[in-house]
Scaffold this motif. Structure first.
Motif, PDB file in Angstrom:
ATOM      1  N   UNK A  56       0.834  -1.203   0.000  1.00 23.89           N
ATOM      2  CA  UNK A  56       0.000   0.000   0.000  1.00 23.89           C
ATOM      3  C   UNK A  56       0.868   1.252   0.000  1.00 23.89           C
ATOM      4  N   UNK A  59       2.075   1.917  -3.345  1.00 20.65           N
ATOM      5  CA  UNK A  59       1.019   2.451  -4.206  1.00 20.65           C
ATOM      6  C   UNK A  59       0.568   3.833  -3.757  1.00 20.65           C
ATOM      7  N   UNK A  61      -0.715   4.823  -1.028  1.00 20.93           N
ATOM      8  CA  UNK A  61      -1.876   4.898  -0.141  1.00 20.93           C
ATOM      9  C   UNK A  61      -1.376   4.799   1.300  1.00 20.93           C
ATOM     10  N   UNK A  64      -4.034   4.130   4.331  1.00 17.08           N
ATOM     11  CA  UNK A  64      -4.529   2.754   4.387  1.00 17.08           C
ATOM     12  C   UNK A  64      -3.436   1.814   4.880  1.00 17.08           C
ATOM     13  N   UNK A 145     -11.684  13.149   1.358  1.00 15.98           N
ATOM     14  CA  UNK A 145     -12.733  12.385   0.668  1.00 15.98           C
ATOM     15  C   UNK A 145     -13.601  11.614   1.638  1.00 15.98           C
ATOM     16  N   UNK A 146     -13.030  11.237   2.786  1.00 16.73           N
ATOM     17  CA  UNK A 146     -13.842  10.441   3.706  1.00 16.73           C
ATOM     18  C   UNK A 146     -14.913  11.288   4.369  1.00 16.73           C
ATOM     19  N   UNK A 150     -18.059  10.632   1.939  1.00 15.26           N
ATOM     20  CA  UNK A 150     -18.436   9.326   2.458  1.00 15.26           C
ATOM     21  C   UNK A 150     -18.833   9.391   3.920  1.00 15.26           C
TER      22      UNK A 150
ATOM     23  N   UNK B  46      -7.235  -0.739  -3.825  1.00 18.14           N
ATOM     24  CA  UNK B  46      -6.280   0.359  -3.744  1.00 18.14           C
ATOM     25  C   UNK B  46      -5.587   0.568  -5.083  1.00 18.14           C
ATOM     26  N   UNK B  57     -12.443   8.953  -4.751  1.00 17.33           N
ATOM     27  CA  UNK B  57     -11.586   7.950  -4.106  1.00 17.33           C
ATOM     28  C   UNK B  57     -12.424   6.823  -3.527  1.00 17.33           C
ATOM     29  N   UNK B  58     -13.328   6.314  -4.365  1.00 16.94           N
ATOM     30  CA  UNK B  58     -14.230   5.263  -3.898  1.00 16.94           C
ATOM     31  C   UNK B  58     -13.476   4.009  -3.494  1.00 16.94           C
ATOM     32  N   UNK B  60     -10.395   3.659  -2.187  1.00 14.32           N
ATOM     33  CA  UNK B  60      -9.754   3.745  -0.873  1.00 14.32           C
ATOM     34  C   UNK B  60     -10.792   3.813   0.234  1.00 14.32           C
ATOM     35  N   UNK B  61     -11.904   4.521   0.002  1.00 12.38           N
ATOM     36  CA  UNK B  61     -12.952   4.564   1.018  1.00 12.38           C
ATOM     37  C   UNK B  61     -13.496   3.163   1.259  1.00 12.38           C
ATOM     38  N   UNK B  63     -11.920   0.416   0.771  1.00 12.50           N
ATOM     39  CA  UNK B  63     -10.905  -0.365   1.467  1.00 12.50           C
ATOM     40  C   UNK B  63     -10.977  -0.145   2.977  1.00 12.50           C
TER      41      UNK B  63
END
Lengths: 189, 126
Positions: A56, A59, A61, A64, A145-146, A150, B46, B57-58, B60-61, B63
């Motif tokens: 990760x 990549x 990320x 995560x 973004x979270x 979301x 990812x 960023x669907x 990662x969310x 994940x």
């Protein structure tokens, strides 16, 4: 993206690192599902999940990756080890760790692996990830973004975690009547 | 980075977990293999999220959500395994055949149900 800038025979440093860590991860996963010692399986699972955290990171990320380290390496593996000890798993080699349908399982897994790898390689043969630019999974981006897009699933997830917590407590609590019955059952024996 | 690297690694990890789920006998080892499969899916999510540069960023969310749901799943699963172990004295999924259909299990009582019969009765009366 220009295809001429990439090539199979001239991998970049990130690709080499990804490949090496991926080999370690896959090897540890293989040992996890094949070892005869139950506690060693949990410890090799640590190597697998840690290797995935490094993937990760490669990549980009980052958030995560650290969530993976915190939740999987920190809590899930400890839970699994506690479960192994609470069910009195044998510490040494246990010859009956694998069930009788092992050849069938091997055939299914190999067939699935061959077909999946074939399809995936055939589909993404000429596709490259552009890792340049700002990291796409840094903590700032993740927070944006979270909590911007979301939020509702996030809150629903907290309710689910609470429900799982209550459910686990209810399931693992010894009920008074059950303990009384099991105690009388032991006395009868 | 070539997209085939993470995709192939995820496929191989998923199949390793598939083998573990099918071949293992201890219920906790089966749970470990399920974790392997979930992690393979996470790696795919990812990698494709980074490849597509999704504005939402669907991947990662999702994940993060999968990681949280996997934590809940392992908690509930281990609670169930512990309860089964407490009632039956074993966590081998090969020997938990009370609901299996077969010629050798008339009335739901398998050949290995003799040792677990008092515990089952205690569970039924509880």
């Amino acid at each position: 993206m220009s295809l001429a800038a990439h090539g199979f025979l001239s991998p970049s440093g990130v690709e080499i690192a990804f490949l090496l860590v991926g080999l370690v991860t896959f090897g540890a996963a293989l040992v996890t599902v094949t070892t005869k010692q139950l506690v060693h399986a949990a410890l090799w699972l640590v190597v697998t999940l840690g290797g995935l955290a490094v993937e990760y990171l490669l990549l980009t990320a980052e958030f995560i990756a650290w969530v993976q380290v915190l939740i999987y390496l920190g809590s899930v593996v400890v839970l699994l080890l506690f479960g192994l000890m609470l069910t009195k798993a044998p510490v040494g080699r246990s010859p009956d760790a694998d069930s009788g349908n092992r050849p069938v399982a091997l055939a299914v897994a190999v067939a699935a692996a061959v077909s999946l790898v074939w399809v995936v390689v055939d589909a993404f043969r000429t596709t490259w990830i552009d890792l340049d630019g700002p990291a796409q999974g840094s903590t700032e981006v993740t927070g944006h973004f979270l909590f911007r897009n979301w939020v509702l699933p996030f809150e629903a997830l907290s309710v689910l975690l609470l429900a799982a917590l209550v459910g686990a407590i209810v399931l693992s609590r010894k009920r008074a009547t059950a303990t009384r019955n099991s105690r009388s059952g032991k006395e009868q024996r | 980075m070539h997209l085939a690297y993470p995709a192939v690694l995820a496929a191989l990890l998923f199949c390793t977990g598939l083998y573990g789920v099918l071949a293992r006998r201890n219920a906790i080892l089966v749970l470990m293999s399920v974790e392997l499969m979930l992690n393979a899916v996470n790696l795919n999510l990812v990698a494709f999220d980074v490849w597509l540069r999704d504005t939402l960023h669907a991947g990662q969310a999702l994940t993060l959500f999968v990681i949280a749901i996997a934590a809940a799943e392992i908690g509930i699963g281990l609670a169930i395994v512990l309860m089964v172990y407490r009632n039956r004295g074993t966590s081998d999924i090969d020997r938990l055949r009370d609901t299996a259909e077969g010629a050798d299990t008339p009335g739901g009582a398998g050949p290995d149900a003799t040792g677990a019969a008092p515990a089952q009765k205690a569970e039924a009366t509880a």
